[in-house]
Each structure stands twice: as structure tokens, then as C-alpha cells.
Design a protein around this motif. Structure first.
Motif, mmCIF file in Angstrom:
data_model
loop_
_atom_site.group_PDB
_atom_site.id
_atom_site.type_symbol
_atom_site.label_atom_id
_atom_site.label_comp_id
_atom_site.label_asym_id
_atom_site.label_seq_id
_atom_site.Cartn_x
_atom_site.Cartn_y
_atom_site.Cartn_z
ATOM 1 N N UNK A 147 27.958 45.878 34.622
ATOM 2 C CA UNK A 147 26.573 45.846 33.958
ATOM 3 C C UNK A 147 26.831 45.500 32.602
ATOM 4 N N UNK A 148 28.331 45.985 31.968
ATOM 5 C CA UNK A 148 28.478 46.160 30.634
ATOM 6 C C UNK A 148 29.460 44.785 30.256
ATOM 7 N N UNK A 149 30.030 44.092 31.144
ATOM 8 C CA UNK A 149 30.901 42.939 31.100
ATOM 9 C C UNK A 149 30.081 41.697 30.962
ATOM 10 N N UNK A 150 30.655 40.858 29.865
ATOM 11 C CA UNK A 150 29.826 39.496 29.578
ATOM 12 C C UNK A 150 29.788 38.612 30.798
ATOM 13 N N UNK A 151 29.063 37.791 31.083
ATOM 14 C CA UNK A 151 28.776 36.705 32.095
ATOM 15 C C UNK A 151 30.205 36.116 32.466
ATOM 16 N N UNK A 152 30.729 35.553 31.349
ATOM 17 C CA UNK A 152 32.064 34.873 31.843
ATOM 18 C C UNK A 152 33.254 35.647 32.054
ATOM 19 N N UNK A 153 32.978 37.111 31.676
ATOM 20 C CA UNK A 153 34.145 38.004 32.133
ATOM 21 C C UNK A 153 34.123 38.435 33.545
ATOM 22 N N UNK A 154 32.664 38.675 33.928
ATOM 23 C CA UNK A 154 32.384 38.802 35.291
ATOM 24 C C UNK A 154 32.747 37.874 36.478
ATOM 25 N N UNK A 155 32.854 36.492 35.836
ATOM 26 C CA UNK A 155 33.174 35.353 36.684
ATOM 27 C C UNK A 155 34.878 35.419 36.787
ATOM 28 N N UNK A 208 36.541 37.933 37.581
ATOM 29 C CA UNK A 208 36.763 38.874 38.461
ATOM 30 C C UNK A 208 36.176 38.678 39.997
ATOM 31 N N UNK A 209 35.682 37.439 40.096
ATOM 32 C CA UNK A 209 34.830 37.178 41.258
ATOM 33 C C UNK A 209 35.862 36.818 42.343
ATOM 34 N N UNK A 210 37.184 36.388 41.922
ATOM 35 C CA UNK A 210 38.100 35.928 42.732
ATOM 36 C C UNK A 210 39.110 37.317 42.861
ATOM 37 N N UNK A 211 39.075 38.272 42.127
ATOM 38 C CA UNK A 211 39.957 39.329 42.197
ATOM 39 C C UNK A 211 39.909 39.747 43.476
ATOM 40 N N UNK A 212 40.868 41.043 44.009
ATOM 41 C CA UNK A 212 40.739 41.689 44.990
ATOM 42 C C UNK A 212 39.688 42.737 44.860
#
Length: 347
Positions: A112-120, A122-126
Motif C-alpha cells: 500500500x505504501x510502495x509506488x506503482x512501479x515499485x510494486x510491479x 515485485x510481481x515476479x518475486x517469490x
């Protein structure tokens, strides 16, 4: 050793006394045993910690009198303020000391606190989950998103028995494989090369004999392991390794499992480049610490969903925290005897 409970310790002791009958009256049949680990990490599944056991198992546990303490963190290194803060947060969690400021710092890494580009990023992270059901759900979703053929692989079981070996904890009865699937090796195939249970990779191809097809087992599965450095199987692709079926217990199966998501228990011992953490509803201190400490740097961590400070503060109410701290004081005293002994008596 945090995984080791009284039930298993007693079984090990009993079996070793049987194996060495001439020393059956000694703990573990007189065999030298070394326990390695951290009591503040994950506790035994469906059992108590060793230090909280009943009299017989507790006596075995207390028979370990030589203690060597390793107190340097090699995973979360760095002299920056952020790294020092991260180490301090993890240390407080290990000690079941829940501080408001630590929780606020962790929540700065929530989705909820991370920017949209930062969230993306992590989408491929474990993704790490507290339960098998949540990990399986995420893996199945990611497998479908590949939009590629999926091979069902059924384990081979000896025909002379009707036992299904459903409780074999290494080789499952069924696995689903697809090109580009993220997988984990679930057996020790080459210990000297660190090609072991927990190695992560990506499937590049699935090879069948000419007269077989799913749900038969493949001849082998080609997996790319980024950390592989041993002799080349494919000189054009030095990281590619063929994984054939192996036999464990009553199963013959490809020793791979989907690994877009893992349980926090399965992640213990791993170091991840990036991780998305869902610590769930449990208030277990060991589960929270293990999950959050899988990455080297705090900026490689995403917490999704975020959790409340009330949930965080429940770390302090764990039933075994007080007993564990008392036991750690006893072990520290034993460790100090080693460090102050003359050189000829040190290990």
C-alpha cells in the motif's frame, strides 16, 4: 535444530541405541551428535520446542554441553543506516520485542505504501505464505498465466503394493510442469555442487521418450539454474541441467515443485533476491522472523498484505518466549565456557 521436536529426538535416540547395542545405555548410543540452528526461528511442526519438552526428551536435550555461538549476520550486511536499522528490526523480532517504530519502518515496505512501479518490480518475486493452501493457490494462478501446455506427471508406484505413499514429504504423487515454470529442486542430487533441496530454477524444456506422453513421467526436464557453475551439459547454455526422475520411499517422480510461491517453512535457509511476504494471521515470532529475514536488503522486501501493529505486538505473547529466553541464557553460559577455555580445550 529449531525444527527438531521431542518426538523426533526420542526416535533418533531410540534408533541409535538399537543400532549400537553395546552402548545402548548411553544417550544416542554413544554416537556424537551436532545440532545446528537458531532456536528463535521456526518451531517444530505439530510438536513442542526441545527446551519445552517433557523429562526424557529434555534430559537428552540437556546432554548437549558444548555450545558454540555464531553471532555475526552474513545475510544482512552493510554499514548504511538503513541496513543497521533492518538488522535491529530483525534482532528485535528474534527477541519477540515488538516496537512501534520497527513496525512503522516495516510498513513502509507494504504494497500500500510502495509506488506503482515499485510494486510491479515485485510481481515476479517469490511470494512467501504462512500456509500450504495459500502457496498452492498462488502457484496454480501463475501456472495458468503462462498460457502454455501443462504436463501432468504421475509418480510411479510399485505394482506389488497398493500403498499410495501420500505422506512422502519429498516426492509428490502428482506434479504439473510447463515451459517457463519457476521451480524448486526438492531432493539433494549433488551436495558437493550445492545442487540440493531448495535450489531454484526455471523449466526450459520437457523431454519424453518417443513412445510416452503425459501423464507418464518425462525422460528428463531441462531446468536453468542461475547459480549452476559445474561441468556443462549444454555448452550453448551453461546453466541448463537435465533433471531425470528419481526414486524416494515408494515414489519415482521428477524432484521438482512449483516455486513462484513457497511456504515460510520451506524458505528457511534460503536467501532470496526479492520477496513478497504474507505472514498471515499467526502470531508466531519464529515465522515472522524467518519470513522477513530471507532478503539481504530491506528494499528487496515487499509486505502484502500489510499487518496491524496489534498483530505485530502479539509476537510478545508467544507461549514459549519466556521459556526460550531462559534456555538461551543457559546456552550462552555454556558457550562462554568454550570461549574462555585454554586453546588446547577449544573445538
Amino acid at each position: 535444530m529449531s525444527f527438531l521436536g521431542p518426538k523426533l529426538l526420542l526416535k533418533i535416540d531410540s534408533r541409535l541405541r538399537q543400532a549400537f547395542p553395546h552402548r545402548q545405555h548411553e544417550p544416542f548410543g554413544g554416537v556424537s551428535i551436532i545440532l545446528v540452528g537458531d532456536l528463535r526461528q521456526l518451531p517444530p511442526v505439530m510438536d513442542k520446542p526441545l527446551y519445552a519438552s517433557h523429562s526424557t526428551a529434555l534430559a537428552l536435550w540437556c546432554s548437549f554441553q558444548t555450545v558454540v555461538t555464531l553471532d555475526t549476520s552474513f545475510r544482512q550486511q552493510g554499514a548504511s543506516y538503513i541496513q543497521q536499522q533492518f538488522r535491529a528490526i530483525l534482532q528485535n523480532i528474534r527477541n519477540a520485542n515488538a516496537l512501534q517504530t520497527n513496525w512503522e519502518a516495516l510498513m513502509s515496505r507494504s504494497s500500500a505504501k510502495l509506488a506503482v512501479e515499485h510494486n510491479k518490480e515485485f510481481d515476479s518475486s517469490i511470494h512467501l505464505f504462512a500456509t500450504n493452501a495459500l502457496a498452492k493457490h498462488h502457484n496454480t494462478k501463475r501456472l495458468k498465466q503462462l498460457h502454455l501446455p501443462i504436463a501432468q506427471c504421475l509418480a510411479q508406484v510399485p505394482r506389488q503394493t497398493n500403498i499410495a505413499y501420500d505422506n512422502d514429504d519429498q516426492l509428490p504423487s502428482e506434479i504439473l510442469l510447463s515451459v517457463n515454470e519457476q521451480v524448486m529442486l526438492i531432493a539433494n542430487l549433488w551436495i558437493q555442487a550445492s545442487f540440493v533441496n531448495g535450489s531454484l530454477g526455471q523449466i526450459k524444456s520437457i523431454v519424453y521418450d518417443t513412445d510416452s506422453k503425459p501423464p507418464d513421467l518425462p525422460k528428463y526436464v531441462v531446468v536453468e539454474f542461475k547459480n549452476y557453475t559445474r561441468p556443462h551439459w549444454d555448452y550453448a547454455n551453461s546453466k541448463f541441467v537435465p533433471i531425470p526422475p528419481i526414486t524416494r520411499g515408494g515414489h519415482t517422480q521428477i524432484p521438482l515443485a512449483m516455486a513462484w510461491a513457497l511456504t515460510i517453512h520451506k524458505s528457511q535457509g534460503l536467501t532470496l533476491n526479492k520477496a513478497t511476504i504474507d505472514i498471515g494471521k499467526t502470531k508466531k515470532q519464529g515465522l515472522t522472523f524467518t519470513a522477513l529475514s530471507r532478503v539481504k536488503y530491506v528494499h528487496d522486501l515487499r509486505i502484502d498484505p500489510p499487518f496491524t501493529f496489534e498483530r505485530y505486538s502479539k509476537l510478545q505473547s508467544n507461549a514459549y518466549t519466556t521459556i526460550r529466553k531462559k534456555e538461551e541464557n543457559r546456552l550462552a553460559a555454556l558457550s562462554s565456557q568454550i570461549s574462555t577455555s585454554p586453546p588446547s580445550q577449544q573445538l
